[in-house]
Design an enzyme around this catalytic site. Structure first.
Site, PDB file in Angstrom:
ATOM      1  N   ARG A  64      33.354  29.142  33.682  1.00  0.00           N
ATOM      2  CA  ARG A  64      33.594  29.641  32.266  1.00  0.00           C
ATOM      3  C   ARG A  64      32.594  29.735  31.470  1.00  0.00           C
ATOM      4  O   ARG A  64      32.056  28.531  30.676  1.00  0.00           O
ATOM      5  CB  ARG A  64      34.682  28.712  31.995  1.00  0.00           C
ATOM      6  CG  ARG A  64      35.922  28.342  32.662  1.00  0.00           C
ATOM      7  CD  ARG A  64      36.992  27.552  32.187  1.00  0.00           C
ATOM      8  NE  ARG A  64      37.925  27.221  33.295  1.00  0.00           N
ATOM      9  CZ  ARG A  64      38.954  28.165  33.828  1.00  0.00           C
ATOM     10  NH1 ARG A  64      39.094  29.298  33.301  1.00  0.00           N
ATOM     11  NH2 ARG A  64      39.692  27.594  34.815  1.00  0.00           N
TER      12      ARG A  64
ATOM     13  N   CYS B   1      42.892  29.723  33.762  1.00  0.00           N
ATOM     14  CA  CYS B   1      42.328  31.243  33.182  1.00  0.00           C
ATOM     15  C   CYS B   1      43.743  31.906  32.223  1.00  0.00           C
ATOM     16  O   CYS B   1      43.452  32.219  31.145  1.00  0.00           O
ATOM     17  CB  CYS B   1      41.937  32.284  34.005  1.00  0.00           C
ATOM     18  SG  CYS B   1      40.572  31.567  34.869  1.00  0.00           S
TER      19      CYS B   1
HETATM   20  C1  BEZ Z   1      42.197  28.002  37.088  1.00  0.00           C
HETATM   21  O1  BEZ Z   1      43.331  27.500  37.024  1.00  0.00           O
HETATM   22  O2  BEZ Z   1      41.880  28.902  36.127  1.00  0.00           O
HETATM   23  C2  BEZ Z   1      41.244  27.628  38.107  1.00  0.00           C
HETATM   24  C3  BEZ Z   1      41.151  26.603  38.635  1.00  0.00           C
HETATM   25  C4  BEZ Z   1      40.432  26.101  39.440  1.00  0.00           C
HETATM   26  C5  BEZ Z   1      39.402  26.877  40.166  1.00  0.00           C
HETATM   27  C6  BEZ Z   1      39.459  28.392  39.491  1.00  0.00           C
HETATM   28  C7  BEZ Z   1      40.325  29.034  38.565  1.00  0.00           C
END
Ligand code: BEZ
Length: 225
Positions: free
Chosen positions: A134, A53
């Site tokens: 997402r 993110c």
């Molecule tokens: C992230 O790195 O944004 C992420 C990775 C796994 C689960 C949720 C967020």
């Protein structure tokens, strides 16, 4: 009963974007009425202070002037509190990645700790009961959902593709055309399929540099100069 809980309610392409009032990092918003007359990209993140993110926020924020130039506003959402959002956005500004630094996130990020907005848009799916997937919703100036993209938590989005979708939608609306696979601005576009035997024949017989057909139902037009 258990099965019912897995059915996410969400708007579909062509539906009115569900309305909500939210607190964001840029103040309160009433959606979609605050954005009438503009295109909007409403996108969700699983949670704050997550690595994928963070790279996505940096990328989107770095492109926000490009989207503004397309009359397109960005609205983010993450399943966390307003104070977590503020702390995360401040931290993002300190991080340097992929040629981006001192990135200021100027678009609103919705506080959605109770997942009210995320649930309205089907952003909470079977992957997790506490984090959003997402999601990307492209909403037009009349508040109609025009594109929906979903990615899993482990896959960062392609923001050039999101921009390409906005460009393609705007072009389709303005010129009554469609865009072929992998279309990029400047490339030939597809004209609506002939609606009568006469038009099909006429198109095949009157081809030009500007408009040409591979078959009666597959006709291209050069980019207007
Ligand atoms: C992230 O790195 O944004 C992420 C990775 C796994 C689960 C949720 C967020």
């Amino acid at each position: 009963m258990e099965e019912m809980q897995n059915v996410a309610s969400m708007p579909l392409i062509g539906d009115k974007a569900p309305a909500f009032h939210a607190i964001t990092t840029q103040g309160e918003i009433n959606f979609p009425e605050d954005y009438v007359g503009k295109w909007v990209i409403l996108f969700s993140h699983p949670a704050d202070f997550t690595p994928v993110c963070t790279t996505e926020f940096m990328t989107f924020a770095s492109m926000s002037d490009e989207f503004k130039a397309l009359n397109t506003e960005l609205v983010g959402l993450s399943i966390d509190s307003l104070y977590a959002h503020i702390a995360w956005l401040r931290k993002i500004q300190e991080i340097e990645w992929n040629g981006m630094k001192n990135v200021e996130v100027k678009f609103p990020v919705i506080e959605d700790i109770k997942m009210d907005v995320a649930r309205k848009y089907g952003m909470v799916q079977s992957q997790s009961t506490t984090q959003a997937v997402r999601a990307v919703f492209v909403i037009d100036p009349n508040g109609i959902v025009r594109t929906i993209l979903f990615y899993p938590a482990s896959t960062g989005r392609n923001f050039d593709e999101i921009k390409r979708v906005v460009l393609a939608l705007q072009k389709a609306d303005a010129e009554n055309i469609a865009t072929p696979a992998n279309w990029r601005p400047g490339q030939d576009v597809i004209v609506p399929t002939a609606g009568s035997c006469g038009t099909a024949k006429e198109r095949m017989e009157n081809q030009s540099e500007e408009q040409y057909c591979l078959d009666w139902f597959l006709c291209f037009r050069k980019e207007k100069k």
